[in-house]
Design a protein around this motif. Structure first.
Motif, short mmCIF file in Angstrom:
data_model
loop_
_atom_site.label_atom_id
_atom_site.label_comp_id
_atom_site.label_asym_id
_atom_site.label_seq_id
_atom_site.Cartn_x
_atom_site.Cartn_y
_atom_site.Cartn_z
N LEU A 35 0.82 -1.28 -0.23
CA LEU A 35 0.03 -0.11 -0.12
C LEU A 35 0.75 1.22 -0.05
CD1 LEU A 35 -2.74 -1.04 2.62
CD2 LEU A 35 -2.82 -1.17 0.25
N ILE A 36 2.11 1.15 0.59
CA ILE A 36 2.94 2.33 0.63
C ILE A 36 4.27 1.84 0.06
CG2 ILE A 36 4.13 3.97 2.18
CD1 ILE A 36 1.98 3.60 4.03
N ASN A 37 4.85 2.57 -1.04
CA ASN A 37 6.10 2.31 -1.81
C ASN A 37 7.25 2.66 -1.00
OD1 ASN A 37 6.64 4.91 -2.08
ND2 ASN A 37 5.68 5.00 -4.09
N ARG A 38 8.42 2.18 -1.48
CA ARG A 38 9.83 2.55 -0.84
C ARG A 38 9.95 3.94 -0.65
NH1 ARG A 38 13.68 -1.02 -4.07
NH2 ARG A 38 11.68 -2.16 -4.33
N GLN A 39 9.48 4.83 -1.16
CA GLN A 39 9.61 6.15 -0.85
C GLN A 39 8.69 6.83 0.05
OE1 GLN A 39 9.49 5.17 -4.38
NE2 GLN A 39 11.78 4.91 -4.28
N GLY A 40 7.64 5.82 0.58
CA GLY A 40 6.58 6.35 1.66
C GLY A 40 5.52 6.90 1.14
N MET A 41 5.20 6.53 -0.52
CA MET A 41 3.96 7.13 -1.00
C MET A 41 3.08 6.12 -0.99
SD MET A 41 4.76 10.50 -1.35
CE MET A 41 3.48 10.96 -2.35
N PRO A 42 1.74 6.55 -1.03
CA PRO A 42 0.71 5.52 -1.49
C PRO A 42 0.85 4.96 -2.82
CG PRO A 42 -0.31 7.40 -0.35
CD PRO A 42 1.28 7.70 -0.62
N THR A 43 0.75 3.71 -3.02
CA THR A 43 0.77 3.11 -4.47
C THR A 43 -0.45 3.30 -5.32
OG1 THR A 43 -0.22 0.96 -3.50
CG2 THR A 43 2.12 1.30 -3.47
N GLY A 44 -1.63 3.78 -4.78
CA GLY A 44 -2.88 4.08 -5.45
C GLY A 44 -3.56 2.50 -5.59
N GLU A 45 -2.88 1.65 -6.31
CA GLU A 45 -3.69 0.24 -6.73
C GLU A 45 -2.49 -0.71 -5.76
OE1 GLU A 45 -5.99 -0.92 -8.14
OE2 GLU A 45 -6.78 1.26 -8.69
N PRO A 46 -3.18 -1.43 -4.98
CA PRO A 46 -2.42 -2.47 -4.25
C PRO A 46 -1.82 -3.43 -4.95
CG PRO A 46 -4.63 -3.07 -4.23
CD PRO A 46 -4.78 -1.81 -4.65
#
Length: 410
Positions: free
Chosen positions: A356-367
Motif C-alpha cells: 500500500l505504501i512504496n519504498r519512498q513512503g508514498m501510497p501506491t494507489g493500486e495495491p
C-alpha cells in the motif's frame, strides 16, 4: 436526483432522520435531522403514499444509521428481539437471511446483529437469532477464511464500536479455523466451540463495552463482575434454553488459566482452553481509551507460551492456523514497502501481501501483490495499525482474499 425506495419499517422512530425523505416525484416530505416521534406520526406524514424514497447519494448514511441503531432501540414498546427480524428492505428489497450465504459478507451488519443478540437476551428469539448468526459466520469462515480473518482483524484493530460483539466474532472465527484446520476436531464440537465463543461474555456485555472507552482502571465492583461473569453467563444461557453440555462447560471455564496438554482435559475444558488463548489474542488487538492496540503478530505470539512459559498446545494451533502475520496485519518488507497481509501462506511467516505504501513512503494507489516467500520480499517487521496513515478501499482488498485455483488448500 437518483431516488431509490425504502421500506417504511427501516425508519427508526425516536431518532433524527439520517437523510431526507421524498415521494416518488422528489417532493420533500421530511428534512434530514427531522425527528419522527412515533409510528402514527410517520403514517400521517406519508398519507396515502405507497412508497417513500431517499436520494441514492445519501443511502449509505441511511443504511448505516438503521443498522447501527435497530438493535439498540425499543420500537413501539416492543423488545428488540421482537423487531430483530424486521425487513430492512435494503431499499425496498427483503433483507436476506444471514444464513443464506453470499460471496461478500456485510461485516457491519453481522457485527450489529451480534451486538443486538448479546444485549437482548429476553424471549424465545435469542436462540434462533444466534443460530442464524452462527450459521452465517461458519459459512463465511469455511468459504473464505482469509477474508473473514482480514475483515474482523481490521475492525478489531481500528474501532471500539460494539467491542464485545466484535471480540466475540473474532474469537469464534479464530477458534473455528484452528479447530478445523489444525486440531481436526469433529464438526459437532466445532459448533459447540463457536457457540461458546460467541456467548462467553454474555454475562457482562454492557461492562465489556464500557471498559473499552474507560480511561480509569476497573473499579473493585467492576473487577468483581469480571471475575464472576463466567458462571453468570452459564446461568443466563441455561435460562434461555441452552442444554449443550460442551457449550456450557466451555463458557464456564473460558477464563481458567490452567496449562497442560489438551488431551488430558475434558471435552468442554479442551474447548475452553482454545477459547482462552484466542481471547487473549483478540483482546490485545483491540484499541482502548487507555492504550493503543497491539499488532496481530505480537498478539498472536502472546498466546504461544503458557503460564509456565512453555509452548502451549492450543496457542500453537492458533498460530499454525492463522499465522504469525495473519490477514489484516500491516508489515514492512525488505524493500521498505509497507503492505497488508491478504492471505495466509505456505508457513506462518510467509503470507501473501498487498503493498500500500512504496519504498519512498508514498501510497501506491493500486495495491501491489507480493509473495513474501520470495527472498526479495521477505517481511522484516510488523507495523502498528495506527502508523498506517493512508485511506484504502477495504472492499478492493477483501477481493484479494478470495480463494483461487492457485491457492494452497487449507
Amino acid at each position: 436526483m437518483n431516488l431509490i425506495p425504502i421500506n417504511i419499517d427501516s425508519i427508526v422512530v425516536g431518532q433524527p432522520l439520517p437523510c431526507a425523505l421524498r415521494d416518488e416525484g422528489g417532493t420533500l416530505l421530511a428534512n434530514k435531522g427531522f425527528l419522527v416521534n412515533n409510528r402514527l406520526e410517520l403514517q400521517v406524514m406519508l398519507g396515502k403514499r405507497e412508497h417513500i424514497y431517499i436520494d441514492f447519494d445519501q443511502s449509505d448514511n441511511f443504511r448505516r444509521a438503521y443498522v447501527n441503531r435497530l438493535n439498540n432501540l425499543v420500537m413501539e414498546d416492543r423488545a428488540i428481539g421482537q423487531i430483530a427480524d424486521v425487513q430492512m428492505a435494503s431499499y425496498g428489497l427483503k433483507k436476506p437471511n444471514p444464513a443464506d450465504f453470499v460471496d461478500d459478507a456485510d461485516w457491519l451488519d453481522l457485527q450489529t446483529q451480534a451486538h443486538g443478540i448479546l444485549r437482548d437476551t429476553q424471549g424465545d428469539s435469542f436462540l434462533p437469532r444466534l443460530e442464524r448468526l452462527q450459521t452465517a459466520l461458519d459459512k463465511y469462515t469455511q468459504r473464505n477464511p482469509d477474508g473473514t480473518l482480514f475483515a474482523l482483524i481490521n475492525i478489531a484493530g481500528s474501532e471500539t464500536r460494539h467491542y464485545s460483539a466484535t471480540h466475540a466474532l473474532l474469537v469464534a472465527v479464530v477458534c473455528m479455523v484452528a479447530a478445523r484446520e489444525v486440531l481436526k476436531w469433529p464438526e459437532d464440537e466445532i459448533k459447540s466451540l463457536c457457540s461458546a465463543a460467541l456467548t462467553m461474555n454474555i454475562g457482562m456485555t454492557d461492562l465489556h463495552d464500557r471498559l473499552t472507552v474507560q480511561i480509569e482502571p476497573p473499579t473493585p465492583e467492576q473487577i468483581k463482575r469480571i471475575e464472576t461473569h463466567a458462571p453468570r453467563s452459564v446461568d443466563m444461557l441455561q435460562q434461555m434454553g441452552v442444554a449443550d453440555r460442551l457449550w456450557l462447560e466451555a463458557v464456564l471455564n473460558h477464563r481458567a488459566q490452567v496449562p497442560g496438554p489438551l488431551a488430558k482435559r475434558t471435552p468442554g475444558k479442551r474447548l475452553a482452553r482454545l477459547i482462552q488463548r484466542a481471547d487473549m489474542f483478540a483482546a490485545r488487538l483491540s484499541p482502548r481509551a487507555s492504550r493503543a492496540p497491539g499488532t496481530p503478530a505480537s498478539a498472536m505470539q502472546s498466546c504461544y507460551f503458557d503460564e509456565h512459559r512453555e509452548i502451549d498446545e492450543a496457542g500453537a494451533a492458533l498460530i499454525k492456523a492463522v499465522g504469525i502475520y495473519s490477514p489484516g496485519t500491516y508489515v514492512r518488507l525488505t524493500t521498505n514497502e509497507v503492505a497488508i497481509v491478504v492471505k495466509r501462506g505456505l508457513n506462518t511467516t510467509m503470507p501473501r501481501v498487498a503493498v500500500l505504501i512504496n519504498r519512498q513512503g508514498m501510497p501506491t494507489g493500486e495495491p501491489i501483490l507480493r509473495e513474501t516467500s520470495q527472498a526479495e520480499f521477505r517481511i522484516v517487521a510488523s507495523v502498528p495499525h495506527r502508523e498506517v496513515k493512508i485511506n484504502h478501499n477495504l472492499d478492493r482488498l477483501l477481493a484479494l482474499t478470495k480463494p483461487s485455483a492457485l491457492d494452497r488448500p487449507w
